[in-house]
Motif scaffolding. Sequence first.
Motif, PDB file in Angstrom:
ATOM      1  N   ALA A 162       0.929  -1.445  -0.112  1.00 22.16           N
ATOM      2  CA  ALA A 162      -0.102  -0.123   0.067  1.00 22.16           C
ATOM      3  C   ALA A 162       0.860   1.329   0.006  1.00 22.16           C
ATOM      4  N   PHE A 163       1.846   1.106   0.472  1.00 23.83           N
ATOM      5  CA  PHE A 163       2.815   2.390   0.684  1.00 23.83           C
ATOM      6  C   PHE A 163       4.088   2.387  -0.450  1.00 23.83           C
ATOM      7  N   LYS A 164       4.283   1.344  -1.195  1.00 23.84           N
ATOM      8  CA  LYS A 164       5.531   1.233  -1.929  1.00 23.84           C
ATOM      9  C   LYS A 164       5.872   2.179  -2.820  1.00 23.84           C
ATOM     10  N   THR A 165       4.869   3.075  -3.484  1.00 27.77           N
ATOM     11  CA  THR A 165       5.225   4.524  -4.131  1.00 27.77           C
ATOM     12  C   THR A 165       5.873   5.407  -3.341  1.00 27.77           C
ATOM     13  N   LEU A 166       5.772   5.410  -2.151  1.00 27.66           N
ATOM     14  CA  LEU A 166       6.186   6.446  -1.386  1.00 27.66           C
ATOM     15  C   LEU A 166       7.835   6.221  -0.870  1.00 27.66           C
ATOM     16  N   GLY A 167       8.268   5.168  -1.104  1.00 28.79           N
ATOM     17  CA  GLY A 167       9.582   5.051  -0.645  1.00 28.79           C
ATOM     18  C   GLY A 167      10.059   3.491  -0.594  1.00 28.79           C
ATOM     19  N   PRO A 168      11.344   3.187  -0.052  1.00 28.22           N
ATOM     20  CA  PRO A 168      11.763   1.901  -0.009  1.00 28.22           C
ATOM     21  C   PRO A 168      11.179   1.166   1.222  1.00 28.22           C
ATOM     22  N   ILE A 169      10.227   0.697   0.766  1.00 25.24           N
ATOM     23  CA  ILE A 169       9.519  -0.271   2.001  1.00 25.24           C
ATOM     24  C   ILE A 169       9.535  -1.869   1.663  1.00 25.24           C
ATOM     25  N   ARG A 170       9.790  -2.823   2.585  1.00 23.48           N
ATOM     26  CA  ARG A 170       9.746  -4.207   2.298  1.00 23.48           C
ATOM     27  C   ARG A 170       9.270  -4.830   3.514  1.00 23.48           C
ATOM     28  N   PRO A 171       8.406  -5.882   3.073  1.00 25.52           N
ATOM     29  CA  PRO A 171       7.805  -6.705   4.248  1.00 25.52           C
ATOM     30  C   PRO A 171       8.646  -7.785   4.489  1.00 25.52           C
ATOM     31  N   CYS A 172       8.329  -8.395   5.869  1.00 25.89           N
ATOM     32  CA  CYS A 172       9.378  -9.505   6.439  1.00 25.89           C
ATOM     33  C   CYS A 172       8.603 -10.198   7.325  1.00 25.89           C
ATOM     34  N   THR A 173       9.015 -11.511   7.537  1.00 30.74           N
ATOM     35  CA  THR A 173       8.543 -12.052   8.660  1.00 30.74           C
ATOM     36  C   THR A 173       9.454 -11.840  10.171  1.00 30.74           C
ATOM     37  N   PHE A 174       8.998 -12.270  11.087  1.00 28.60           N
ATOM     38  CA  PHE A 174      10.080 -12.015  12.381  1.00 28.60           C
ATOM     39  C   PHE A 174      11.272 -13.055  12.019  1.00 28.60           C
ATOM     40  N   LEU A 175      10.893 -14.254  11.721  1.00 24.58           N
ATOM     41  CA  LEU A 175      12.052 -15.067  11.711  1.00 24.58           C
ATOM     42  C   LEU A 175      13.289 -14.710  10.333  1.00 24.58           C
TER      43      LEU A 175
END
Length: 273
Positions: A162-175
């Motif tokens: 939802a926010f990727k057009t605004l800057g360098p954002i990446r999802p991740c799991t805790f592990l």
Amino acid sequence: MDRYAVLGQPVAHSLSPRIHAQFARQAGAEISYQAIEVAPANLAERLAELHAQGYRGLNLTVPHKAAGAAACVSAGAAALRAGAVNTLVRLEQGWHGENTDGPGLVQDLAGNLGVALAGRRILVLGAGGAARGIVEPLLRQAPAELVVAGRNPWKAEELAAAFKTLGPIRPCTFLALKGDRFDIVLNATSAGHRGEAPRLPAGLLAAGALAYDLNYGRAAAPFLEWAQAQGAQQRSDGLGMLVEQAAEAFALWRGLRPSTAPVLQALRSDAAG
Ligand code: ATR
């Protein structure tokens, strides 16, 4: 007298009435600011009532921030993207919604704690409402990377998309965080309310890193204890963010941003006493 209120459930222990009373004293303004307990099922009706009664502004806290957004007649761009509002401003035809949580956090980090955000590696823990409210203002500070880690991988993925057009954002799991290092780690999970810290791999904190919990008081303790055990050199709860988001709200309502330092200091010395 201009009337304001914070709506939540529970709301009895909210510090907002105290904070706004001090802001009003500073501004030489006579206002009233109440804490009103509202069940989720009654929110829309209460909002309409308070508007009809002439209230000038409202704050929304847990669990009303998302439902409140849906009840507004207009909203700021960041509030729309976050899908959450914490500040309502009176318009003739209804409520206008804004989200001052993110700006409040950035002000606490950069202004009060003196932590630069540009070029830094930032980790946000949690992908719920609290995380959604802070991602855009953080990205606007031009971090090197913002990683959103959630217990449910799909929630973090959805948020990052939802926010990727605004800057360098990446999802991740805790592990999958294992082996990564961050300059700033922000706990936006609700785990602390149950006396827990998120279960994280060791070694996430870079030298000199800041560990920050968006909660304050007892709810921030488990994460800050984890951070201490991990050797975090800087640790903070979210009391400063609370005062700063309130100052942003006060400015939206009354056109004047109060000075936050004395208010934060008074709250901290009460907590210590
Ligand atoms: P809020 O509005 O406070 O953000 P929320 O929308 O319920 O509340 O989001 C809470 C976040 O904290 C969620 O990302 C939640 O993870 P899940 O989506 O998997 O439930 C996260 N959370 C809550 N308890 C947690 C715990 N013990 N460990 C890790 N994450 C936790």
